[in-house]
Design a protein around this motif. Structure first.
Motif, PDB file in Angstrom:
ATOM      1  N   ARG A   1       0.861  -1.174   0.000  1.00 27.66           N
ATOM      2  CA  ARG A   1       0.000   0.000   0.000  1.00 27.66           C
ATOM      3  C   ARG A   1       0.901   1.229   0.000  1.00 27.66           C
ATOM      4  O   ARG A   1       1.913   1.250   0.680  1.00 27.66           O
ATOM      5  CB  ARG A   1      -0.898   0.033   1.242  1.00 27.66           C
TER       6      ARG A   1
ATOM      7  N   ARG B   1       1.840   4.711   1.284  1.00 26.68           N
ATOM      8  CA  ARG B   1       1.538   5.452   2.498  1.00 26.68           C
ATOM      9  C   ARG B   1       2.464   6.670   2.606  1.00 26.68           C
ATOM     10  O   ARG B   1       3.643   6.605   2.268  1.00 26.68           O
ATOM     11  CB  ARG B   1       1.722   4.587   3.751  1.00 26.68           C
TER      12      ARG B   1
ATOM     13  N   LYS C   1      -2.676   7.753   4.562  1.00 27.21           N
ATOM     14  CA  LYS C   1      -3.026   7.388   3.188  1.00 27.21           C
ATOM     15  C   LYS C   1      -3.526   8.626   2.459  1.00 27.21           C
ATOM     16  O   LYS C   1      -4.358   9.373   2.975  1.00 27.21           O
ATOM     17  CB  LYS C   1      -4.128   6.320   3.210  1.00 27.21           C
TER      18      LYS C   1
END
Length: 404
Positions: free
Chosen positions: A209, A211, A224
């Motif tokens: 992910r 970030r 995020k």
């Protein structure tokens, strides 16, 4: 040195002209467009403070070094704290430009005509941003023609000017952090911020992910990037780790840009988060800064204000004696597979560089020691272009609007 003084005098005149031609008339009338009422601080930021500093203090100080250009760096170092006023100005500048683009015309064009000035308000409001970059260029020119004995203070003065865009860039990104479960003041000062790909071993699906990471004195914060209802970018808070309880694993098998952070006494998979930096230099900077922060915390060298919570290693499951055991394991096998399906996000206005740089790092793969006792090499970080890039972006946006 002559150019530095000449441009400083011209800069002060431009600041005074902009305030007298636009801010003073705006304050002195009741015939303001509704969208501009009470918006003086948004449009002009702290321009009055900047003008006061340069007119009454800094110009006079620079003039003392007219015949001693080799010592002019001392002037910048002496007044370094005052240059933080530019951090607020640069952070506020996007809001100012947005308001001017939406509601500035024709009101400020009429003020320009009434004052018979050649340039529009946008050209004057960008001058503080331009001035910081001009200082950098002028001091670099002085460095190039200085002897080895003269380099010290000029370089220190240059460092002051280079720190302004970096601080402004950090502050701009921090202003976009939303939803954190504790106040910004309790996080401590921003040390670094940048974007990483992150793998969390607690997740069932081990895919990366993207970030935005903020390293504070007290916490490491994960966020995020999202868009709000108006389409503006912000950083939505996701989680945090207390810096006093973080361990670091510098080497992750398979990728030199990866490292890991974890909490507890050992890097168990359930508490481990793998981070992938954009470059090896960014990774080494973060690893070194985090180790130094942890070391300062354990040995009481932290600059955290006394009013903030005392940093202590949690004592649960550790007995009565606080121990620091294997807080910086350097190697483990990366069990998580590299999944390339990263969340697609538009970078938009948040695409400015983070606080990167180049540092040294102990890269011996089998050397395991306590983080609290790691020897931190004190080499100076190379300044990155991130903050300067952000200022250049402000220049481009404002000049584009002023000429449209």
């Amino acid at each position: 040195m002559a150019e530095l003084l000449e441009t400083e005098r011209s800069y002060v005149k431009d600041l005074e002209l902009s305030l007298n031609s636009f801010l003073v008339p705006m304050r002195g009338t009741n015939d303001l467009p509704a969208a501009l009422r009470g918006k003086e601080s948004v449009i002009f930021g702290n321009l009055e403070d900047i003008c006061h500093f340069h007119k009454n203090i800094f110009l006079k100080e620079l003039e003392k070094y007219e015949t001693m250009p080799e010592d002019v760096g001392h002037c910048f170092v002496t007044w370094a704290s005052k240059f933080d006023i530019y951090v607020y100005y640069c952070t506020n500048k996007p809001k100012s430009t947005e308001l001017l683009v939406a509601h500035g015309s024709p009101y400020f064009e009429n003020l320009q005509s009434a004052a018979a000035v050649d340039q529009p308000i946008a050209a004057y409001l960008i001058k503080p941003v331009q001035r910081i970059t001009k200082y950098q260029l002028l001091l670099k020119d002085l460095l190039s023609c200085s002897t080895d004995k003269e380099l010290g203070e000029i370089k220190e003065g240059l460092d002051v000017c280079l720190s302004v865009p970096r601080k402004a860039n950090d502050a701009l990104h921090l202003s976009m952090l939303d939803g954190c479960d504790i106040s910004i003041e309790r996080l401590g000062d921003v040390i670094l911020q940048d974007t990483f790909n992150v793998w969390d071993h607690k997740k069932l699906i081990r895919q990366s992910r993207e970030r935005r990471m903020f390293l504070f004195e007290l916490y490491l914060v994960f966020s995020k990037e999202v868009k709000d209802s108006n389409g503006k970018g912000k950083y939505q808070y996701k989680m945090k780790m207390m810096s006093s309880d973080i361990g670091i694993t510098e080497h992750v098998e398979g990728d030199e840009c990866k490292f890991a952070v974890w909490t507890g006494r050992t890097p168990a998979s359930e508490s481990k988060v793998i981070l992938k930096a954009s470059t090896i230099e960014v990774k080494l900077l973060w690893v070194r800064k985090m180790r130094q922060l942890i070391q300062d915390t354990y040995f009481g060298n932290s600059n955290v204000p006394a009013s903030l919570p005392t940093l202590m290693v949690p004592s649960s499951n550790r007995g009565s004696k606080s121990t620091v055991s294997q807080r910086s394991s350097r190697d483990f096998d990366d069990a998580g597979s590299l999944d390339e399906s990263i969340e697609n996000m538009e970078r938009g206005s948040l695409a400015s560089f983070g606080s990167g740089g180049t540092t040294d790092s102990d890269s011996r793969p089998d050397h395991r020691v306590s983080t609290a006792c790691d020897k931190i090499q004190d080499n100076q970080d190379q300044q990155d272009g991130g903050g300067v890039g952000h200022l250049r972006k402000l220049l481009a946006e404002t000049l584009s609007w002023s000429t449209s």
